[in-house]
Design a protein around this motif. Structure first.
Motif, short mmCIF file in Angstrom:
data_model
loop_
_atom_site.label_atom_id
_atom_site.label_comp_id
_atom_site.label_asym_id
_atom_site.label_seq_id
_atom_site.Cartn_x
_atom_site.Cartn_y
_atom_site.Cartn_z
N ASP A 1 -10.63 16.65 26.99
CA ASP A 1 -9.42 17.49 27.13
C ASP A 1 -8.79 17.41 28.52
N THR A 2 -9.62 17.17 29.53
CA THR A 2 -9.10 17.22 30.90
C THR A 2 -9.11 15.87 31.61
N GLY A 3 -9.49 14.85 30.92
CA GLY A 3 -9.50 13.54 31.57
C GLY A 3 -10.45 12.58 30.89
N ILE B 1 -7.86 7.69 35.86
CA ILE B 1 -8.63 6.45 36.09
C ILE B 1 -7.70 5.36 36.59
N VAL B 2 -8.18 4.58 37.56
CA VAL B 2 -7.47 3.34 37.94
C VAL B 2 -8.39 2.17 37.61
N LEU C 1 -10.60 2.89 26.33
CA LEU C 1 -9.45 3.66 26.80
C LEU C 1 -8.20 3.40 25.96
N GLY C 2 -8.34 2.60 24.92
CA GLY C 2 -7.20 2.33 24.04
C GLY C 2 -6.25 1.29 24.58
N LEU C 3 -6.76 0.40 25.43
CA LEU C 3 -5.90 -0.65 26.00
C LEU C 3 -6.31 -2.01 25.46
N GLU C 4 -5.37 -2.94 25.55
CA GLU C 4 -5.64 -4.31 25.10
C GLU C 4 -5.14 -5.29 26.15
N GLY D 1 -2.85 8.60 31.56
CA GLY D 1 -3.91 8.92 32.53
C GLY D 1 -4.62 7.71 33.10
N VAL D 2 -4.27 6.51 32.59
CA VAL D 2 -4.94 5.29 33.06
C VAL D 2 -3.94 4.40 33.77
N TRP D 3 -4.22 4.08 35.04
CA TRP D 3 -3.40 3.15 35.80
C TRP D 3 -4.15 1.83 35.95
N ALA D 4 -3.45 0.75 36.22
CA ALA D 4 -4.12 -0.53 36.45
C ALA D 4 -3.35 -1.26 37.56
#
Ligand code: FAD
Length: 326
Positions: A88-90, A111-112, A246-249, A273-276
Motif C-alpha cells: 500500500d505504501t511502496g 525505487i530507482v 515491478l510490472g516492467l518489461e 513509483g519506479v524510476w530507471a
C-alpha cells in the motif's frame, strides 16, 4: 524481525545509482543503495571522456562516489536485490548479500533501478577474455589509447562501418573483417576504400594473444591479420532483475542493437513509483551521461515525495479540523 524503512531504495550502485543517491541524500531522504558490484566498465583500466576524472580507474571512481553519498547518510550495501513486491505504501525489496539464508527485506516508498546492462559478445574464441583491455567497442572510451595502432574491426552488424570511420580518425591502419556479415553496400565499400580502410570478407576463427598482449585475429582460411586492438560492437542487454516483479518489461532497440527499459527524460517508467536511469535506459550512455540521468531521477523522486507529503499533510490537517470539539 523488523523491516527497515527507507524513502528510496536504489538498485545498482554504479554511476547512475550513486548519482541518484547523492541528490536524494543531500535532500535529507533516507536512502539505501544495493550494489552487486559488477559495473559494466570493470575490465577497463581507466574511465575516459569524463571531465575532471580523466583516466581514473572505474573502481576508484565508484569508491569515491560511495564515500560521498555515505557522507550524506546514504546506506550502501554490497548486496543483490533479488525480489520486490508492491504494497500500500511502496515496495518490499528482498536482498541477498551472499550469506547463506540471507533474505533480508527492506521497505521503500520509491525505487530507482540502475542495474545496467550485460554486453553480449560474438562467440569467437579468445575475444571475451580481452574485452575492455584490447578488445574495445567505443572510440571515446579507449580510442585515444590505441591511436596509431593496428586496429581490426570485427563486424557484428551495421555499426561496423560507423566504428571503422571513427577509429580511422585515430589510426591509419584499420581493417574491417566482415566475419559473418553480408558484403558491404557499394557506397560503403567505396567510402572505406577512399579513406584507406581495408575490408576482408572472411570469418574470424580466433583472437590471438601472446604474453597477454593481443597480436591479431586468425581467419578461417588460416591467414592471420595482425592487430594491436580489436573493435567489436557488443549487444548490450538490460539486466532483467526485478523488472517482472515491478510490472516492467524490456524493449528492443532499433536494428537489433540491444535491449533497454523504456523511461522518460526524468527516469519515469511505466510502473508507478519506479524510476530507471543509466545504461538500463540508455545502453549507449557513457559514465557522465549515466550519472546525469541518475541525478535527474534522484531529484525528480525527491520532488515527487515532497508533493506526496504535502498532500498527506493537507489530509491530516483536514481530518484534524473535522474532529468535533470536546
Ligand atoms: C569495457 C567498457 C569500457 C568503458 N569505458 C568507459 C569510459 O572510459 N568512459 C565512459 O564514460 N564510459 C565507459 N563505458 C561505459 C560505462 O561502463 C557506462 O556508461 C556506465 O557503467 C553506466 O553506469 P550505470 O550506473 O548505468 O551501470 P553500471 O556501471 O553497469 O552499474 C550497474 C550496477 O548495478 C549492479 N546491479 C545489477 N543488478 C543488481 C541487483 N539486482 N541488485 C543490486 N545491484 C545490481 C551491478 O552489479 C553494477 O554494479 C565503458 C563500457 C565498457 C563495456
Amino acid at each position: 524481525m523488523t523491516t527497515q524503512n527507507f524513502d528510496v531504495v536504489v538498485v545498482g550502485g554504479g554511476a547512475a545509482g550513486l548519482s541518484a543517491a547523492l541528490m536524494l541524500g543531500r535532500s535529507r531522504r533516507s536512502v539505501l543503495v544495493l550494489d552487486a558490484g559488477e559495473p559494466r566498465n570493470a575490465p577497463a583500466a581507466g574511465v575516459h571522456g569524463l571531465l575532471g576524472h580523466e583516466g581514473t580507474p572505474p573502481g576508484e571512481l565508484l569508491r569515491a562516489g560511495r564515500a560521498e553519498v555515505e557522507a550524506y547518510g546514504v546506506v550502501v550495501r554490497a548486496a543483490r536485490a533479488s525480489a520486490a513486491t508492491r504494497d500500500d505504501t511502496g515496495f518490499v525489496v528482498t536482498l541477498d548479500d551472499g550469506t547463506p539464508g540471507d533474505g533480508t527485506t527492506v521497505h521503500a516508498r520509491r525505487i530507482v533501478l540502475t542495474t545496467g546492462v550485460v554486453d553480449q559478445l560474438p562467440d569467437v574464441p579468445g575475444l571475451a577474455a580481452r574485452w575492455g583491455h584490447d578488445v574495445l567497442h567505443c572510440p571515446y572510451c579507449h580510442g585515444w589509447e590505441v591511436r596509431d595502432k593496428k586496429i581490426v574491426v570485427l563486424a557484428t552488424g551495421p555499426m561496423a562501418v560507423h566504428q571503422a570511420l571513427l577509429f580511422r580518425q585515430l589510426s591509419a591502419d584499420v581493417t574491417v573483417v566482415l566475419h559473418e556479415q553480408p558484403p558491404l553496400a557499394d557506397e560503403q565499400a567505396e567510402e572505406l576504400a577512399a579513406i584507406g580502410v581495408r575490408v576482408v570478407a572472411e570469418e574470424v576463427a580466433e583472437v590471438v594473444a601472446e604474453n597477454d598482449v593481443l597480436t591479431g585475429v586468425t581467419l578461417r582460411s588460416g591467414q592471420v591479420v595482425a592487430a594491436e586492438a580489436v573493435v567489436v560492437a557488443s549487444r548490450p542487454v538490460a539486466r532483467p532483475d526485478l523488472l517482472a516483479d515491478l510490472g516492467l518489461e524490456t524493449a528492443e532497440l532499433p536494428g537489433n542493437m540491444g535491449t533497454h527499459v523504456p523511461a522518460d527524460a526524468m527516469g519515469v517508467t511505466a510502473a508507478p513509483g519506479v524510476w530507471a536511469a543509466g545504461n538500463l535506459v540508455d545502453p549507449f550512455a557513457q559514465v557522465g551521461a549515466s550519472a546525469a540521468a541518475g541525478a535527474k531521477a534522484g531529484a525528480m523522486i525527491n520532488a515527487d515525495l515532497a508533493a506526496a507529503e504535502a498532500r498527506e499533510a493537507v489530509q491530516r490537517r483536514r481530518a484534524l479540523h473535522a474532529e468535533p470539539a470536546r
